[in-house]
Scaffold this motif. Structure first.
Motif, mmCIF file in Angstrom:
data_model
loop_
_atom_site.group_PDB
_atom_site.id
_atom_site.type_symbol
_atom_site.label_atom_id
_atom_site.label_comp_id
_atom_site.label_asym_id
_atom_site.label_seq_id
_atom_site.Cartn_x
_atom_site.Cartn_y
_atom_site.Cartn_z
ATOM 1 N N VAL A 47 27.329 -11.596 -17.881
ATOM 2 C CA VAL A 47 26.229 -12.437 -17.386
ATOM 3 C C VAL A 47 26.298 -12.542 -15.867
ATOM 4 C CG1 VAL A 47 25.232 -14.767 -17.425
ATOM 5 C CG2 VAL A 47 26.092 -13.745 -19.544
ATOM 6 N N GLU A 48 27.521 -12.751 -15.349
ATOM 7 C CA GLU A 48 27.686 -12.895 -13.900
ATOM 8 C C GLU A 48 27.470 -11.574 -13.160
ATOM 9 O OE1 GLU A 48 27.771 -15.773 -12.498
ATOM 10 O OE2 GLU A 48 27.842 -16.715 -14.453
ATOM 11 N N TYR A 49 28.017 -10.489 -13.704
ATOM 12 C CA TYR A 49 27.805 -9.177 -13.077
ATOM 13 C C TYR A 49 26.324 -8.821 -13.059
ATOM 14 C CZ TYR A 49 32.657 -7.724 -12.483
ATOM 15 O OH TYR A 49 33.946 -7.620 -12.057
ATOM 16 N N ALA B 102 20.376 -15.789 -4.262
ATOM 17 C CA ALA B 102 19.804 -14.675 -5.022
ATOM 18 C C ALA B 102 20.533 -14.490 -6.349
ATOM 19 C CB ALA B 102 19.872 -13.385 -4.192
ATOM 20 N N HIS B 103 21.851 -14.704 -6.366
ATOM 21 C CA HIS B 103 22.618 -14.615 -7.611
ATOM 22 C C HIS B 103 22.108 -15.642 -8.622
ATOM 23 C CE1 HIS B 103 26.172 -14.347 -10.276
ATOM 24 N NE2 HIS B 103 26.032 -15.664 -10.349
ATOM 25 N N GLU B 104 21.902 -16.877 -8.156
ATOM 26 C CA GLU B 104 21.405 -17.919 -9.071
ATOM 27 C C GLU B 104 19.986 -17.598 -9.539
ATOM 28 O OE1 GLU B 104 23.539 -19.785 -10.319
ATOM 29 O OE2 GLU B 104 25.104 -19.471 -8.841
ATOM 30 N N CYS B 105 19.185 -17.036 -8.651
ATOM 31 C CA CYS B 105 17.852 -16.574 -9.059
ATOM 32 C C CYS B 105 17.973 -15.473 -10.117
ATOM 33 C CB CYS B 105 17.059 -16.063 -7.858
ATOM 34 S SG CYS B 105 16.520 -17.362 -6.746
ATOM 35 N N GLY B 106 19.031 -14.665 -9.995
ATOM 36 C CA GLY B 106 19.284 -13.626 -11.004
ATOM 37 C C GLY B 106 19.440 -14.220 -12.393
ATOM 38 N N HIS B 107 20.076 -15.391 -12.492
ATOM 39 C CA HIS B 107 20.200 -16.067 -13.789
ATOM 40 C C HIS B 107 18.826 -16.516 -14.304
ATOM 41 C CE1 HIS B 107 24.503 -15.963 -14.065
ATOM 42 N NE2 HIS B 107 24.692 -16.667 -12.955
ATOM 43 N N ALA B 108 17.973 -16.986 -13.397
ATOM 44 C CA ALA B 108 16.618 -17.390 -13.801
ATOM 45 C C ALA B 108 15.832 -16.185 -14.307
ATOM 46 C CB ALA B 108 15.906 -18.059 -12.627
HETATM 47 ZN ZN LIG Z 1 26.367 -16.915 -11.925
#
Ligand SMILES: [Zn+2]
Length: 139
Positions: A123-125, A49-55
């Motif tokens: 970006v990560e948060y 889900a975190h990686e999807c957050g970047h998308a």
């Molecule tokens: Zn990340």
């Protein structure tokens, strides 16, 4: 999560290694390590889900992600050469007149990497916050 945000052009794929999970905005792929890709547990769901957050950030034109992506090639170069320039400048300091200035330039190149880390944090948060919000809606 991708579907809920209207994202249809991003592929989720498996990559070798552990802790190799990342989103590639150029290839539009979410790259999940083998364990995250194959296992069905809370930790894997959170990472995915975190990686999807970047998308989602990319799809929404999130400014910090764009800034980070534009810095990435520069940081790759500067982090590789900064130590060589610093040490080279210090060695040359007593041999050539501007050796110290070369070392200072090396410190400046190193500082670009530190600045990149500060850009990476929001970006990560934000990706984690987007992931958490989506996961909480689904529970
Ligand atoms: Zn990340």
């Amino acid at each position: 999560m991708l579907y809920d945000h209207g994202i249809r052009d991003v592929k989720v794929i498996s990559v070798r290694g552990s802790l190799t999970d990342h989103y590639n905005p150029q290839k539009k792929t979410i790259n999940l390590s083998e364990s995250v890709f194959n296992e069905r547990n809370t930790a894997s769901a959170a990472v995915a889900a975190h990686e999807c957050g970047h998308a989602v950030q990319n799809a929404n034109g999130y400014e910090w992600l764009q800034l980070r992506s534009s810095f990435e090639p520069v940081v790759g170069l500067t982090s590789n050469i900064s130590m060589i320039v610093i040490i080279g400048g210090l060695i040359l300091m007593n041999i050539i007149p501007f050796g110290f200035e070369i070392a200072v330039i090396g410190v400046g190149l190193f500082a670009i990497g530190i600045l990149f880390s500060f850009i990476t944090l929001p970006v990560e948060y934000d990706a984690s916050n987007r992931a958490l919000a989506w996961l909480q809606r689904k529970i």
